[in-house]
Design an enzyme around this catalytic site. Structure first.
Site, mmCIF file in Angstrom:
data_model
loop_
_atom_site.group_PDB
_atom_site.id
_atom_site.type_symbol
_atom_site.label_atom_id
_atom_site.label_comp_id
_atom_site.label_asym_id
_atom_site.label_seq_id
_atom_site.Cartn_x
_atom_site.Cartn_y
_atom_site.Cartn_z
ATOM 1 N N SER A 253 0.833 -1.199 0.000
ATOM 2 C CA SER A 253 0.000 0.000 0.000
ATOM 3 C C SER A 253 0.878 1.263 0.000
ATOM 4 O O SER A 253 1.683 1.457 -0.900
ATOM 5 C CB SER A 253 -0.957 -0.052 1.198
ATOM 6 O OG SER A 253 -2.047 0.824 1.025
ATOM 7 N N ASP B 120 -9.957 -6.194 -3.812
ATOM 8 C CA ASP B 120 -9.459 -5.025 -3.078
ATOM 9 C C ASP B 120 -10.387 -3.829 -3.280
ATOM 10 O O ASP B 120 -10.591 -3.370 -4.415
ATOM 11 C CB ASP B 120 -8.052 -4.682 -3.565
ATOM 12 C CG ASP B 120 -7.316 -3.726 -2.653
ATOM 13 O OD1 ASP B 120 -7.975 -2.963 -1.928
ATOM 14 O OD2 ASP B 120 -6.068 -3.739 -2.676
ATOM 15 N N HIS C 243 -7.306 -6.286 0.292
ATOM 16 C CA HIS C 243 -6.171 -5.366 0.386
ATOM 17 C C HIS C 243 -5.010 -5.902 1.231
ATOM 18 O O HIS C 243 -3.921 -5.337 1.197
ATOM 19 C CB HIS C 243 -6.655 -4.029 0.970
ATOM 20 C CG HIS C 243 -5.666 -2.919 0.839
ATOM 21 N ND1 HIS C 243 -5.246 -2.426 -0.383
ATOM 22 C CD2 HIS C 243 -4.993 -2.193 1.777
ATOM 23 C CE1 HIS C 243 -4.378 -1.450 -0.190
ATOM 24 N NE2 HIS C 243 -4.199 -1.285 1.098
#
Length: 244
Positions: free
Chosen positions: A73, A198, A226
């Protein structure tokens, strides 16, 4: 010399999120695996300026030359920045649920700017609840969403909470930093692992990423969201090992 594997976490998290897969990675890299806290998170509380260049400079000082960086991320953005501006420190980048630009645009799938704006507003009122909501969104779509969220919460509690300013500036980085040019011109090999479910970083960005970089090594975990290294640990590890 054996290359070092470096793991970078995402927004609101800390290095403890990697604990579930550390044993297998330690075996693969002969124990030469480091999970670093981004500045302002976990045990790394010293920094008072949280922009991407300053954070990356501090992390670069902690890296061995030719490190392999896995960035999840927000950590993926940091990994790309390090690879471009500190090329001797990075031999390969593997993005996890991460793209070179997070904000949704007409020609780029991403997080809606309203969502990022809402998180920024909520931080002012209650940072702990904002992170909890973020955890729930990260797991959304996974068959094990509730268990994944619980697992992430438990791991987070093993380290000090992030600084409020680091959280605020982190959202600003996600909303405004565009590293598509750097991504396209990084000389090191780049891989990317996505979760098809996600809700934050859509795997639909793959086509645009491949247009910028035709040699991109891509993998999509069909039932993951995610945090694929939490929800689909074995599948994630097999994919990561093949990329390494």
């Amino acid at each position: 010399m054996q290359k070092q594997l470096v793991l970078l976490h995402g927004w609101g998290m800390n290095n403890k999120v990697w604990e579930l897969i550390r044993p297998e990675l330690n075996f693969l890299f002969d124990g030469d695996v480091r999970a670093l806290d981004l500045p302002g998170y976990g045990e790394s509380q010293q920094l008072h300026t949280y922009d991407l260049p300053t954070m990356s400079a501090l992390l670069a000082d902690q890296l061995q030359d030719n490190s392999v960086i896995v960035g999840w991320s927000l950590g993926g953005l940091v990994a790309l920045y390090l690879a471009y501006f500190y090329p001797h420190k990075v031999s390969k980048v593997i993005l996890v649920a991460s793209t070179p630009f997070f904000a949704q645009q007409a020609d780029w799938p991403g997080i809606k700017t309203q969502v990022l704006g809402d998180f920024s507003s909520q931080l002012l009122n209650n940072s702990a609840k904002t992170i909890e909501r973020f955890l729930a969104i990260q797991a959304m779509g996974s068959d094990t969403a509730r268990a994944d969220t619980k697992q992430l919460k438990a791991l987070l509690k093993q380290a000090p909470p992030p600084q409020a300013e680091a959280l605020r500036q982190g959202l600003d980085i996600l909303q405004h930093h565009d590293l598509r040019h750097e991504f396209a011109h990084i000389k090191q090999p780049v891989g990317a692992i996505f979760g098809r479910l996600d809700a934050l970083v859509p795997y639909k960005a793959i086509a645009q990423m491949q247009a910028l970089r035709s040699d991109l090594d891509i993998a999509v975990l069909d039932k993951a969201s995610h945090a694929p290294f939490i929800s689909h640990k074995d599948e994630f590890l097999a994919t990561l090992k093949s990329m390494l």
